[in-house]
Motif scaffolding. Structure first.
Motif, PDB file in Angstrom:
ATOM      1  N   VAL A  34     -31.348 -11.278  28.093  1.00 25.05           N
ATOM      2  CA  VAL A  34     -31.018 -10.671  26.794  1.00 25.05           C
ATOM      3  C   VAL A  34     -32.204 -10.855  25.855  1.00 25.05           C
ATOM      4  O   VAL A  34     -32.291 -11.823  25.099  1.00 25.05           O
ATOM      5  N   GLY A  35     -33.149  -9.937  25.955  1.00 25.13           N
ATOM      6  CA  GLY A  35     -34.308  -9.966  25.062  1.00 25.13           C
ATOM      7  C   GLY A  35     -34.186  -8.845  24.059  1.00 25.13           C
ATOM      8  O   GLY A  35     -33.080  -8.358  23.751  1.00 25.13           O
ATOM      9  N   GLY A  36     -35.332  -8.399  23.545  1.00 30.86           N
ATOM     10  CA  GLY A  36     -35.318  -7.318  22.574  1.00 30.86           C
ATOM     11  C   GLY A  36     -34.802  -6.024  23.200  1.00 30.86           C
ATOM     12  O   GLY A  36     -33.966  -5.324  22.616  1.00 30.86           O
ATOM     13  N   MET A 228     -34.210   5.281  34.699  1.00 31.84           N
ATOM     14  CA  MET A 228     -35.359   5.349  33.802  1.00 31.84           C
ATOM     15  C   MET A 228     -34.868   4.926  32.426  1.00 31.84           C
ATOM     16  O   MET A 228     -33.848   5.423  31.949  1.00 31.84           O
ATOM     17  N   VAL A 229     -35.549   3.957  31.834  1.00 28.94           N
ATOM     18  CA  VAL A 229     -35.099   3.419  30.546  1.00 28.94           C
ATOM     19  C   VAL A 229     -36.213   3.594  29.524  1.00 28.94           C
ATOM     20  O   VAL A 229     -37.383   3.493  29.864  1.00 28.94           O
ATOM     21  N   ASP A 230     -35.835   3.884  28.289  1.00 33.32           N
ATOM     22  CA  ASP A 230     -36.888   4.095  27.299  1.00 33.32           C
ATOM     23  C   ASP A 230     -36.384   3.840  25.883  1.00 33.32           C
ATOM     24  O   ASP A 230     -35.374   4.415  25.465  1.00 33.32           O
ATOM     25  N   ARG A 231     -37.037   2.983  25.190  1.00 35.93           N
ATOM     26  CA  ARG A 231     -36.938   2.825  23.742  1.00 35.93           C
ATOM     27  C   ARG A 231     -37.974   1.769  23.364  1.00 35.93           C
ATOM     28  O   ARG A 231     -37.858   0.605  23.813  1.00 35.93           O
ATOM     29  N   ILE A 232     -38.965   2.144  22.594  1.00 33.62           N
ATOM     30  CA  ILE A 232     -40.031   1.195  22.272  1.00 33.62           C
ATOM     31  C   ILE A 232     -39.447   0.115  21.360  1.00 33.62           C
ATOM     32  O   ILE A 232     -38.908   0.397  20.287  1.00 33.62           O
ATOM     33  N   THR A 233     -39.554  -1.129  21.841  1.00 35.90           N
ATOM     34  CA  THR A 233     -38.930  -2.265  21.156  1.00 35.90           C
ATOM     35  C   THR A 233     -39.937  -3.405  21.062  1.00 35.90           C
ATOM     36  O   THR A 233     -40.080  -4.190  22.001  1.00 35.90           O
ATOM     37  N   PRO A 234     -40.662  -3.480  19.970  1.00 36.47           N
ATOM     38  CA  PRO A 234     -41.653  -4.560  19.864  1.00 36.47           C
ATOM     39  C   PRO A 234     -40.994  -5.922  19.657  1.00 36.47           C
ATOM     40  O   PRO A 234     -39.782  -6.001  19.435  1.00 36.47           O
TER      41      PRO A 234
HETATM   42  P1  NAD Z   1     -38.197 -10.093  26.029  1.00 39.11           P
HETATM   43  O1  NAD Z   1     -39.341 -11.007  26.231  1.00 39.11           O
HETATM   44  O2  NAD Z   1     -37.617  -9.921  24.687  1.00 39.11           O
HETATM   45  O3  NAD Z   1     -37.005 -10.532  27.016  1.00 39.11           O
HETATM   46  C1  NAD Z   1     -37.210 -10.763  28.364  1.00 39.11           C
HETATM   47  C2  NAD Z   1     -36.014 -11.482  28.970  1.00 39.11           C
HETATM   48  O4  NAD Z   1     -36.257 -11.581  30.378  1.00 39.11           O
HETATM   49  C3  NAD Z   1     -35.813 -12.903  28.458  1.00 39.11           C
HETATM   50  O5  NAD Z   1     -34.442 -13.155  28.360  1.00 39.11           O
HETATM   51  C4  NAD Z   1     -36.430 -13.749  29.579  1.00 39.11           C
HETATM   52  O6  NAD Z   1     -35.915 -15.043  29.701  1.00 39.11           O
HETATM   53  C5  NAD Z   1     -36.052 -12.922  30.775  1.00 39.11           C
HETATM   54  N1  NAD Z   1     -36.901 -13.213  31.934  1.00 39.11           N
HETATM   55  C6  NAD Z   1     -38.255 -13.145  32.003  1.00 39.11           C
HETATM   56  N2  NAD Z   1     -38.650 -13.483  33.240  1.00 39.11           N
HETATM   57  C7  NAD Z   1     -37.524 -13.784  33.946  1.00 39.11           C
HETATM   58  C8  NAD Z   1     -37.287 -14.217  35.271  1.00 39.11           C
HETATM   59  N3  NAD Z   1     -38.280 -14.434  36.119  1.00 39.11           N
HETATM   60  N4  NAD Z   1     -36.002 -14.401  35.669  1.00 39.11           N
HETATM   61  C9  NAD Z   1     -34.979 -14.199  34.812  1.00 39.11           C
HETATM   62  N5  NAD Z   1     -35.148 -13.807  33.540  1.00 39.11           N
HETATM   63  C10 NAD Z   1     -36.411 -13.600  33.118  1.00 39.11           C
HETATM   64  O7  NAD Z   1     -38.697  -8.697  26.618  1.00 39.11           O
HETATM   65  P2  NAD Z   1     -38.050  -7.250  26.383  1.00 39.11           P
HETATM   66  O8  NAD Z   1     -38.796  -6.542  25.311  1.00 39.11           O
HETATM   67  O9  NAD Z   1     -36.590  -7.380  26.274  1.00 39.11           O
HETATM   68  O10 NAD Z   1     -38.443  -6.522  27.729  1.00 39.11           O
HETATM   69  C11 NAD Z   1     -37.864  -6.894  28.950  1.00 39.11           C
HETATM   70  C12 NAD Z   1     -38.110  -5.807  29.969  1.00 39.11           C
HETATM   71  O11 NAD Z   1     -37.427  -4.633  29.565  1.00 39.11           O
HETATM   72  C13 NAD Z   1     -39.566  -5.379  30.099  1.00 39.11           C
HETATM   73  O12 NAD Z   1     -40.289  -6.208  30.949  1.00 39.11           O
HETATM   74  C14 NAD Z   1     -39.412  -3.986  30.647  1.00 39.11           C
HETATM   75  O13 NAD Z   1     -39.296  -4.015  32.051  1.00 39.11           O
HETATM   76  C15 NAD Z   1     -38.108  -3.503  30.044  1.00 39.11           C
HETATM   77  N6  NAD Z   1     -38.376  -2.553  28.935  1.00 39.11           N
HETATM   78  C16 NAD Z   1     -38.836  -3.001  27.722  1.00 39.11           C
HETATM   79  C17 NAD Z   1     -39.128  -2.072  26.738  1.00 39.11           C
HETATM   80  C18 NAD Z   1     -39.657  -2.509  25.378  1.00 39.11           C
HETATM   81  O14 NAD Z   1     -40.125  -1.640  24.631  1.00 39.11           O
HETATM   82  N7  NAD Z   1     -39.606  -3.762  25.022  1.00 39.11           N
HETATM   83  C19 NAD Z   1     -38.927  -0.699  26.966  1.00 39.11           C
HETATM   84  C20 NAD Z   1     -38.456  -0.295  28.212  1.00 39.11           C
HETATM   85  C21 NAD Z   1     -38.188  -1.235  29.197  1.00 39.11           C
END
Ligand code: NAD
Length: 492
Positions: A34-36, A228-234
């Motif tokens: 559960v990240g951004g 396919m997932v998309d939403r730019i989330t800094p």
């Molecule tokens: P984030 O850093 O906010 O969250 C990442 C989450 O993944 C954290 O909960 C972390 O603990 C967990 N994690 C990392 N490595 C792990 C592992 N080895 N095992 C279990 N959990 C693990 O990052 P985010 O922005 O939420 O992005 C996460 C993923 O979502 C990206 O790597 C990408 O594949 C996908 N994504 C992100 C975006 C974006 O714009 N942020 C857009 C499309 C897809």
């Protein structure tokens, strides 16, 4: 005012908030990571669905597997699992929405049995993942499951106390099978080509190390839809937290900020039911391949093009790059000359329009997407987003200069960990030391970086590529002002 269930009704009117009864929700979805992004995407779509129809079986239980997730666990718990999403429009306008779809959160490293039991619970229908590209434990040499990872070996020996997500999934699926329950769907939402197929391959490899009969059951019973997932989330900034306080007097300790655009295209293969996400704009298709290829090769590769060239140039954010006409033209040419010709037709999508929107989205000045985030774990990203485009252009005898310069710049970046002015750049990459070692050897062997096979495979054996690359390296090391080479490529 603290963000929590009790205060929801007192939020300022400008903030959208859940009007459904959160106490009635059961967690049909368990989400790991559960990240951004999960919070701006799957949980956001699900909140909209809960808002518009009775979908109370589809609440979400968040899961963190790593110690680093404790902060998220405690903040969400204090806020009754509520959080705000600040949608930032290019014209500066913002919409704030409090999301209510997450109803619980469990920490695997503190209580693995609770996570396994929750996944194994009959109410759980889907286990979804955003564990980053690096979370899939892929052996970079073979593309198979990395059996030598000590955590994988630990998980085989300690099935009730796993570390990797695959240990958890296997333990939970074993319990379901023993209890005569149907399997859940495993739904990857990470930016990986054929993310469902990869998840399946990795899970089956792990499960076979533990129990081959169980692995056969998983193979026949569990669906792994590609998406396919998309939403730019800094990354959330202090300014986002302060914005909610100053604008609404709302104390939310970990909101999410993102762009208005969002897209989710999913293969309609689920083992045990799914929410009617199509009612809130999710596209269900038979084959997601053309959509994911379009997105990874244009959006994600485009991000890396700007990220690596921009970082060396001394820029900080994507929109800063997009205020420079040179970067915009370079990006547009990369899209048109090197990527578009290798894409397949994408049903229902006008590629020109898609590329135009990308340029607009990248230029959104409110997003402030940091190049440091874009460049994170480039060794997992470029082999998926950029290097296949180079290979395909090599085999069709087409131009590849725009992409090759990014590889040369990445060598410089990995070697110096500094921009062209000598300012330090923070490099976060699982292969950081290997990359730096390979890049540092450039002074003895101009091809040493691209000879690093776990990332580049056999690229260094292609004479056309190496001739172009070697020339770029030579010039970049003599003059790290990357914009000069960009200008020449544009004029080619
Ligand atoms: P984030 O850093 O906010 O969250 C990442 C989450 O993944 C954290 O909960 C972390 O603990 C967990 N994690 C990392 N490595 C792990 C592992 N080895 N095992 C279990 N959990 C693990 O990052 P985010 O922005 O939420 O992005 C996460 C993923 O979502 C990206 O790597 C990408 O594949 C996908 N994504 C992100 C975006 C974006 O714009 N942020 C857009 C499309 C897809």
């Amino acid at each position: 005012m603290k963000l929590n269930q009790e205060n929801l009704s007192q939020l300022p009117r400008d903030i959208m908030r859940p009007t459904y009864d959160r106490r009635q929700l059961t967690a049909g979805i368990v989400h790991v990571g559960v990240g951004g992004f999960h919070r701006s995407h799957e949980a956001f779509y699900t909140d909209e669905l809960l808002q518009s129809s009775d979908a109370s079986r589809w609440g979400i239980c968040g899961v963190g597997l790593r110690a680093a997730d404790r902060r998220m666990a405690s903040i969400l718990k204090e806020q009754d699992y509520l959080y705000s999403v600040i949608v930032k429009h290019p014209d500066g306008h913002r919409e704030t929405r409090v999301i209510g779809s997450i109803v619980d959160y469990l920490m695997g490293c503190d209580d693995p049995a609770a996570v396994i039991d929750r996944m194994a619970d009959a109410k759980t229908k889907i286990v979804s993942l955003t564990i980053t590209e690096g979370g899939y434990n892929v052996d970079p040499d073979t593309g198979d499951f990395d059996r030598s990872n000590p955590d994988a070996l630990h998980d085989v020996e300690n099935p009730s106390n796993p570390k990797l997500v695959f240990g958890y999934l296997t333990a939970a699926l074993k319990k379901r099978r023993q209890a005569g329950l149907p399997a859940f769907t495993v739904q990857s939402c990470d930016n990986i080509l054929h993310n469902g197929d990869l998840t399946k391959q990795m899970l089956l490899s792990f499960a076979r190390m533990q129990d081959s009969e169980l692995a056969d059951w998983i193979e026949s019973e569990v669906c792994f839809p590609n998406a396919m997932v998309d939403r730019i989330t800094p990354v959330t900034t202090d300014a986002d937290i302060e914005y909610l306080q100053s604008e609404f007097k709302l104390v939310d300790n970990w909101p999410v900020a993102c762009e208005p655009f969002r897209q989710w295209v999913v293969e309609d293969r689920f083992s045990n039911g799914r929410p009617k996400w199509q009612d809130v704009g999710v596209q269900f298709v038979a084959d997601v391949t053309p959509y994911e290829k379009m997105k990874l090769r244009l959006l994600n590769a485009g991000h890396s093009v700007l990220g690596i060239l921009g970082a060396i140039h001394g820029y900080q954010t994507i929109d800063e790059c997009m205020r420079d006409d040179l970067f915009v033209t370079y990006l547009r040419q990369f899209f048109d000359h090197e990527v578009t010709p290798v894409l397949d037709p994408v049903p229902g999508i006008d590629l020109n329009e898609y590329k135009r929107t990308l340029v607009e989205r990248f230029g959104n000045p409110s997003i402030g997407d940091q190049l440091s985030r874009i460049c994170l774990e480039s060794s997992s990203k470029l082999p998926v987003f950029l290097i296949p485009t180079i290979r395909e252009n090599l085999s069709r005898g087409a131009g590849l200069e725009h992409a090759a310069l990014v590889i040369a710049a990445w060598c410089y970046y990995s070697d110096k960990h500094a921009d062209r002015h000598g300012n330090a750049l923070e490099v976060t990459d699982g292969l950081k030391n290997d990359l730096q070692k390979a890049a540092k050897a450039t002074s003895e062997d101009v091809l040493s970086f691209v000879k690093f096979k776990p990332v580049f495979g056999e690229l260094a054996t292609d004479e056309r590529f190496t001739a172009i690359y070697a020339k770029m390296i030579d010039r970049l090391y003599r003059n790290p002002d990357v914009s000069e080479q960009m200008r020449e490529i544009i004029d080619l």
